[in-house]
Design a protein around this motif. Structure first.
Motif, PDB file in Angstrom:
ATOM      1  N   TYR A  32       0.844  -1.192   0.000  1.00  0.00           N
ATOM      2  CA  TYR A  32       0.000   0.000   0.000  1.00  0.00           C
ATOM      3  C   TYR A  32       0.882   1.245   0.000  1.00  0.00           C
ATOM      4  O   TYR A  32       1.926   1.274   0.666  1.00  0.00           O
ATOM      5  CB  TYR A  32      -0.893   0.039   1.249  1.00  0.00           C
ATOM      6  CG  TYR A  32      -1.847  -1.130   1.356  1.00  0.00           C
ATOM      7  CD1 TYR A  32      -3.128  -1.055   0.838  1.00  0.00           C
ATOM      8  CD2 TYR A  32      -1.445  -2.316   1.984  1.00  0.00           C
ATOM      9  CE1 TYR A  32      -3.999  -2.134   0.940  1.00  0.00           C
ATOM     10  CE2 TYR A  32      -2.306  -3.383   2.092  1.00  0.00           C
ATOM     11  CZ  TYR A  32      -3.589  -3.297   1.566  1.00  0.00           C
ATOM     12  OH  TYR A  32      -4.442  -4.361   1.666  1.00  0.00           O
ATOM     13  N   LEU A  40       0.306   0.871  10.223  1.00  0.00           N
ATOM     14  CA  LEU A  40      -1.125   1.088  10.054  1.00  0.00           C
ATOM     15  C   LEU A  40      -1.618   2.020  11.159  1.00  0.00           C
ATOM     16  O   LEU A  40      -1.314   1.817  12.331  1.00  0.00           O
ATOM     17  CB  LEU A  40      -1.907  -0.233  10.137  1.00  0.00           C
ATOM     18  CG  LEU A  40      -1.612  -1.296   9.066  1.00  0.00           C
ATOM     19  CD1 LEU A  40      -2.395  -2.564   9.362  1.00  0.00           C
ATOM     20  CD2 LEU A  40      -1.975  -0.769   7.685  1.00  0.00           C
ATOM     21  N   ALA A 100      -2.610   3.199   5.626  1.00  0.00           N
ATOM     22  CA  ALA A 100      -1.188   2.875   5.594  1.00  0.00           C
ATOM     23  C   ALA A 100      -0.371   4.086   6.015  1.00  0.00           C
ATOM     24  O   ALA A 100      -0.664   5.228   5.628  1.00  0.00           O
ATOM     25  CB  ALA A 100      -0.786   2.430   4.191  1.00  0.00           C
ATOM     26  N   THR A 133       3.807   0.681   2.837  1.00  0.00           N
ATOM     27  CA  THR A 133       3.493  -0.415   3.762  1.00  0.00           C
ATOM     28  C   THR A 133       3.341  -1.735   3.021  1.00  0.00           C
ATOM     29  O   THR A 133       2.678  -1.797   1.982  1.00  0.00           O
ATOM     30  CB  THR A 133       2.198  -0.102   4.535  1.00  0.00           C
ATOM     31  OG1 THR A 133       2.404   1.092   5.307  1.00  0.00           O
ATOM     32  CG2 THR A 133       1.814  -1.240   5.469  1.00  0.00           C
TER      33      THR A 133
END
Length: 464
Positions: free
Chosen positions: A37, A61, A100, A104
């Motif tokens: 991501y 996250l 994200a 990520t």
């Protein structure tokens, strides 16, 4: 994208996967997925199905709670940590949002593979279950803190609203009192000048000595007729501003029938001044009564807050009056009830025995149950608070006449993280917190529901 592009070292760098047998790592690589991501990308959103375990390989996250369209930061996890759905989790629908943080990369495993994972590696499943337990405890603590903060916010908003009315009444009364008290010296001089007769003054003073205990009940039309009649009579006594004086005299319960004998004893030049002084004196007494009533209301509110928040005691268990706790909670939530036009019925058992408990904790139970009932009701609904002794217990019901809880939902209604509210509007921990508090008190929490009647019943042991 499969996890084939990952190496065993990518997984074993994570503490949860460290020291696992090579066969387990190989199985994970064969059955999991690699997902990448960009910074700020949404990884999960409110309303998504809870499908994947997620291990953060790089990046991180940021999780948010979404309420009424606004997102509030909840917590963040970084590289090396595991999140998402874990084995034996009952989470089905995602309530929050996660984005994200930086570039990520995640390793994900679908929950349908958990039974096979348990067969492949009981050790890893045990680790993941431990993570889930730690996470549940942490989230429960966070939710309890957030619930208390929200309760404090609701308390502050409700208290500000409730205090505003008596405070405004005191301010209005004070302004009116100021005007009337400033007029007193001139009225007194004029009265003594035109009416030196002590007997007439004594009659006037007797009439002005007190407010009547109660006033006749009149409709608006009936009052207008009586006020017009009194104003017309005052004009025959050469009283200026007759309609203004008529309203004040009528508020004191006086009509021309009561005034006629006193006025007849006064010299004609003094009658207008005497009636103005009388109206000012009676209105002053009424305004003082209004100030006392408003001050008493403020004192009651402060007392309710003191009981509700348990300000004057520690957190130890103590002898408690259940009715006092219920009433203080209702008074705090009264603003919400009036907004929703909710009717409250108190069906209290006389002489209910005391219990032993923590005031602040039990008040959180009453708050959660009553607040849920308010949310479940349409405008104009009804909540009944019922108490009864039952053997070694006191039973407390919170009953609403709302649509009821669907039969398929009822068995899960107290499960942690289960909620019937739209995604982002409920944490699913309110009833779980109430259940745990009741159990800590040696009691139990039950629910039964059908269309038109939902009843939560709290059992609390009597003081031994």
């Amino acid at each position: 994208m499969t996890a084939a592009s990952l190496t065993p070292e990518d997984l074993t760098r994570l503490p949860t996967f460290a020291d696992l047998p090579t066969e387990t790592i190989t199985w994970l690589l064969e059955h999991g997925e690699r997902r990448a991501y960009a910074s700020g990308d949404a990884v999960v959103q409110p309303g998504d199905e809870a499908e994947y375990m997620m291990a953060v390989l790089t990046g991180g996250l940021q999780f948010f709670v979404v309420r009424n369209g606004n997102r509030e930061p909840a917590f963040r996890i970084g590289a090396g940590q595991v999140s998402g759905v874990l084995p034996y989790s009952r989470l089905r629908i995602i309530q929050g949002l996660s984005l994200a943080v930086g570039e990520t990369v995640l390793f994900t495993l679908h929950r349908s593979l958990f039974p096979a994972l348990e067969h492949e590696s009981p050790e890893l499943v045990q680790r993941l279950v431990g993570l889930m337990s730690d996470r549940a405890r942490q989230e429960a603590r966070t939710q309890e803190r957030d619930d208390k903060l929200r309760a404090l916010g609701k308390l502050s908003a409700g208290l500000a609203h409730e205090l505003n009315n008596p405070a405004a009444a005191i301010m209005r009364a004070a302004e009116a009192l100021d005007a009337r008290l400033r007029a007193k010296p001139a009225q007194l001089i004029a009265l003594l000048k035109h009416c030196p007769d002590p007997t007439a003054l004594e009659m006037l003073a007797t009439l002005a000595s007190a407010l009547p205990p109660s006033l006749p009940q009149r409709t608006s039309l009936e009052r207008a007729d009586v006020e017009d009649e009194l104003a017309d009579w005052l004009e025959t006594q050469q009283v200026p501003d007759a309609y203004l004086l008529a309203a004040g005299l009528l508020d004191a319960g006086l009509t021309h029938t009561e005034l006629q004998p006193v006025v007849a004893a006064l010299p004609a030049p003094s009658r207008a001044t005497a009636l103005a002084w009388l109206e000012g004196q009676l209105t002053t007494l009424r305004l003082m009564h209004d100030v006392q009533e408003a001050g008493s209301r403020i004192t009651t509110l402060v007392s309710n807050v003191k009981i509700y928040s348990h300000m004057d005691r520690g957190t130890d268990f103590a002898t408690l009056d259940v009715h006092a706790g219920l009433d203080s909670t209702v008074n705090i939530l009264g603003y919400c009830m009036r907004e929703e036009k909710v009717t409250l019925v108190r069906d209290y058992a006389p002489s209910l025995p005391p219990i032993v408990g923590q005031v602040s904790s039990l008040n959180q139970v009453w708050t959660n149950l009553i607040d849920n009932a308010i949310d479940a009701l349409p405008p104009g609904g009804e909540i009944t608070l019922r108490t009864r002794p039952d053997g070694d217990f006191v039973r407390v019901w919170v009953i609403d006449n709302g649509p009821g809880i669907p039969p398929e939902v009822l068995p899960r209604i107290m499960e942690p993280f289960f909620t019937t509210k739209p995604a982002g509007e409920g944490s699913g921990l309110g009833l779980d917190i109430a259940l745990r508090i009741v159990e800590q008190h040696g009691g139990r929490l039950e629910v039964e529901s059908e269309p038109g009647r939902t009843a939560f019943c709290v059992w609390l042991p009597l003081k031994k």
